[in-house]
Design a protein around this motif. Structure first.
Motif, PDB file in Angstrom:
ATOM      1  N   SER A   1     -91.704 -53.577  31.558  1.00 41.54           N
ATOM      2  CA  SER A   1     -91.858 -52.836  30.315  1.00 41.54           C
ATOM      3  C   SER A   1     -90.867 -53.716  29.059  1.00 41.54           C
ATOM      4  O   SER A   1     -91.134 -53.358  28.013  1.00 41.54           O
ATOM      5  CB  SER A   1     -91.453 -51.550  30.319  1.00 41.54           C
ATOM      6  OG  SER A   1     -90.012 -51.125  30.655  1.00 41.54           O
TER       7      SER A   1
ATOM      8  N   ASN B   1     -87.703 -52.861  29.055  1.00 38.95           N
ATOM      9  CA  ASN B   1     -86.646 -52.013  28.811  1.00 38.95           C
ATOM     10  C   ASN B   1     -85.711 -52.073  30.334  1.00 38.95           C
ATOM     11  O   ASN B   1     -86.321 -51.520  31.243  1.00 38.95           O
ATOM     12  CB  ASN B   1     -86.875 -50.581  28.294  1.00 38.95           C
ATOM     13  CG  ASN B   1     -85.648 -49.662  28.279  1.00 38.95           C
ATOM     14  OD1 ASN B   1     -85.025 -49.567  29.129  1.00 38.95           O
ATOM     15  ND2 ASN B   1     -85.363 -49.433  27.160  1.00 38.95           N
TER      16      ASN B   1
ATOM     17  N   LEU C   1     -83.219 -50.803  31.515  1.00 38.39           N
ATOM     18  CA  LEU C   1     -82.846 -49.338  32.168  1.00 38.39           C
ATOM     19  C   LEU C   1     -84.118 -48.802  32.772  1.00 38.39           C
ATOM     20  O   LEU C   1     -83.932 -48.265  34.272  1.00 38.39           O
ATOM     21  CB  LEU C   1     -82.050 -48.466  31.343  1.00 38.39           C
ATOM     22  CG  LEU C   1     -81.687 -47.039  32.104  1.00 38.39           C
ATOM     23  CD1 LEU C   1     -80.750 -47.355  33.008  1.00 38.39           C
ATOM     24  CD2 LEU C   1     -80.703 -46.051  30.852  1.00 38.39           C
ATOM     25  N   ALA C   2     -85.304 -48.556  31.949  1.00 38.25           N
ATOM     26  CA  ALA C   2     -86.429 -48.029  32.719  1.00 38.25           C
ATOM     27  C   ALA C   2     -86.867 -48.925  34.004  1.00 38.25           C
ATOM     28  O   ALA C   2     -87.124 -48.452  34.761  1.00 38.25           O
ATOM     29  CB  ALA C   2     -87.402 -47.921  31.455  1.00 38.25           C
ATOM     30  N   ASP C   3     -86.903 -50.337  33.606  1.00 37.50           N
ATOM     31  CA  ASP C   3     -87.248 -51.190  34.712  1.00 37.50           C
ATOM     32  C   ASP C   3     -86.494 -51.003  35.907  1.00 37.50           C
ATOM     33  O   ASP C   3     -87.057 -50.969  37.206  1.00 37.50           O
ATOM     34  CB  ASP C   3     -87.446 -52.617  34.368  1.00 37.50           C
ATOM     35  CG  ASP C   3     -88.777 -52.757  33.353  1.00 37.50           C
ATOM     36  OD1 ASP C   3     -89.652 -51.960  33.102  1.00 37.50           O
ATOM     37  OD2 ASP C   3     -88.940 -53.850  32.660  1.00 37.50           O
TER      38      ASP C   3
ATOM     39  N   GLU D   1     -75.977 -48.064  32.054  1.00 36.54           N
ATOM     40  CA  GLU D   1     -75.556 -46.747  31.524  1.00 36.54           C
ATOM     41  C   GLU D   1     -74.243 -46.762  31.130  1.00 36.54           C
ATOM     42  O   GLU D   1     -73.960 -45.840  30.017  1.00 36.54           O
ATOM     43  CB  GLU D   1     -75.761 -45.712  32.729  1.00 36.54           C
ATOM     44  CG  GLU D   1     -77.223 -45.482  33.244  1.00 36.54           C
ATOM     45  CD  GLU D   1     -77.162 -44.191  34.409  1.00 36.54           C
ATOM     46  OE1 GLU D   1     -76.396 -44.032  35.117  1.00 36.54           O
ATOM     47  OE2 GLU D   1     -78.483 -43.709  34.665  1.00 36.54           O
TER      48      GLU D   1
ATOM     49  N   GLU E   1     -75.240 -48.037  27.549  1.00 37.80           N
ATOM     50  CA  GLU E   1     -76.370 -47.096  26.907  1.00 37.80           C
ATOM     51  C   GLU E   1     -76.400 -45.759  26.992  1.00 37.80           C
ATOM     52  O   GLU E   1     -76.984 -45.264  26.183  1.00 37.80           O
ATOM     53  CB  GLU E   1     -77.820 -47.562  27.183  1.00 37.80           C
ATOM     54  CG  GLU E   1     -78.046 -49.202  26.771  1.00 37.80           C
ATOM     55  CD  GLU E   1     -78.474 -49.330  25.213  1.00 37.80           C
ATOM     56  OE1 GLU E   1     -79.607 -49.120  24.942  1.00 37.80           O
ATOM     57  OE2 GLU E   1     -77.533 -49.678  24.510  1.00 37.80           O
TER      58      GLU E   1
ATOM     59  N   ALA F   1     -83.474 -43.662  28.562  1.00 36.06           N
ATOM     60  CA  ALA F   1     -84.235 -44.624  28.615  1.00 36.06           C
ATOM     61  C   ALA F   1     -85.354 -44.443  27.510  1.00 36.06           C
ATOM     62  O   ALA F   1     -86.122 -43.522  27.904  1.00 36.06           O
ATOM     63  CB  ALA F   1     -84.446 -45.428  29.471  1.00 36.06           C
ATOM     64  N   PRO F   2     -85.679 -44.760  26.303  1.00 31.62           N
ATOM     65  CA  PRO F   2     -84.593 -45.760  25.497  1.00 31.62           C
ATOM     66  C   PRO F   2     -83.550 -45.068  24.841  1.00 31.62           C
ATOM     67  O   PRO F   2     -83.845 -43.916  24.456  1.00 31.62           O
ATOM     68  CB  PRO F   2     -85.526 -46.489  24.482  1.00 31.62           C
ATOM     69  CG  PRO F   2     -86.682 -45.368  24.377  1.00 31.62           C
ATOM     70  CD  PRO F   2     -87.040 -44.565  25.607  1.00 31.62           C
ATOM     71  N   ALA F   3     -82.434 -45.415  24.725  1.00 38.55           N
ATOM     72  CA  ALA F   3     -81.381 -44.743  24.112  1.00 38.55           C
ATOM     73  C   ALA F   3     -81.379 -45.299  22.405  1.00 38.55           C
ATOM     74  O   ALA F   3     -80.843 -44.370  22.035  1.00 38.55           O
ATOM     75  CB  ALA F   3     -79.839 -45.504  24.664  1.00 38.55           C
ATOM     76  N   SER F   4     -82.287 -45.875  22.240  1.00 36.37           N
ATOM     77  CA  SER F   4     -82.184 -46.309  20.672  1.00 36.37           C
ATOM     78  C   SER F   4     -82.950 -45.303  19.747  1.00 36.37           C
ATOM     79  O   SER F   4     -82.839 -45.221  18.475  1.00 36.37           O
ATOM     80  CB  SER F   4     -82.888 -47.701  20.655  1.00 36.37           C
ATOM     81  OG  SER F   4     -84.218 -47.635  21.391  1.00 36.37           O
TER      82      SER F   4
END
Length: 283
Positions: free
Chosen positions: A135, A137, A139-141, A194, A197, A201-204
């Motif tokens: 993806s 990202n 953290l997600a990945d 972590e 961030e 996920a996502p933290a943005s």
């Protein structure tokens, strides 16, 4: 670029052929959580990585290792198929439970691949790129990677239990060890991200743009309240933004939906009789 070494990363030689077990091994080669999946997942995450170069390097390191695991499994499957006649019926397949699940060797091994491995699962279903996640990202990945290694290790351990061939177990013991290492690797990478961030996920995305009150609520959508005893319904949220709230009887936020009638060109409305919307150039 890639450079191929002739030697395998680890030993891959069975004590004797076993066409039925070759079919089983196809699952951890070309199945959803097989070595082909993690190989492609890590490589594409690495190819597309726009973050600090250490992450790209790490992803391509492990992705390239997984190419070697695909080679090991393919080599093992080919040797398990050595000398298999077209009418092979393994003793194990005479067991009604195993025969029901497997039906003996995979006929495509004898018909299509010339007694070699195929990029398919244990039922002959082709490997699918939809199995992989890349993806962008991290953290997600990396969480997806941890799941892939967990499911993959579970399947390899189950396969270990289904053979006593010392050569097969030798190779599987190495794969189990590497899967343990890779789970630790992804846990460490997740922990590192972590710390920067946080755990979401996502933290943005701005939290105030969400319906904030429900970011804390565990909603009970079944009869009984046993789930209220879990950590997921009590105490501080892992992201530190408040406390969990247990909602025993969730209420609806929306109204009952009422859809507009379908467009006439869809021919889905009852009782209209014959008609054509697009007359075109008919004479």
């Amino acid at each position: 670029m890639f450079i191929h070494m002739k030697e395998l990363q680890f030993r891959a030689k069975p004590e004797k052929p076993d066409p039925v077990y070759a079919r089983k091994l196809q699952e951890v080669l070309g199945g959803q959580y097989g070595e082909m999946s993690v190989m492609m997942q890590y490589l594409f995450q690495g190819f597309n990585c726009r973050a600090d170069r250490k992450y790209r390097d790490m992803l391509l390191d492990i992705g390239t290792e997984e190419i070697g695991h695909v080679e090991m499994l393919s080599t093992m499957i080919a040797q398990l198929l050595d000398g298999a006649p077209a009418d092979q019926v393994d003793e194990a397949a005479k067991d009604p439970m195993i025969a029901a699940a497997l039906g003996g060797m995979n006929p495509q091994h004898a018909i299509v691949s010339g007694l070699g491995a195929t990029p398919t699962d244990s039922n002959g279903y082709p490997w699918n790129s939809k199995y992989i996640i890349a993806s962008g990202n991290l953290l997600a990945d990396f969480r997806a990677n941890l799941n892939a290694e967990s499911q993959g290790l579970l399947q390899v351990v189950r396969l270990y239990e289904q053979t006593t061939d010392p050569g097969v177990r030798d190779m599987l013991s190495f794969m189990i060890a590497r899967d343990i290492m890779h789970q630790n690797q992804w846990l460490a990478a997740i922990e590192e991200i972590e710390a920067i961030e946080g755990p979401i996920a996502p933290a943005s995305f701005p939290r105030e743009r969400s319906v904030e009150e429900v970011t804390r609520q565990f909603m009970n959508f079944s009869v009984g309240e046993e789930s209220s005893a879990g950590r997921w319904a009590n105490g501080t949220l892992p992201d530190g933004t408040g406390d969990f709230e247990y909602v025993a009887n969730p209420t609806a936020y929306g109204d009952a939906p009422v859809l507009n009638p379908p467009a006439k060109h869809q021919h889905s409305t009852l009782g209209t009789g014959p008609y054509v919307v697009n007359e075109g150039f008919e004479k």
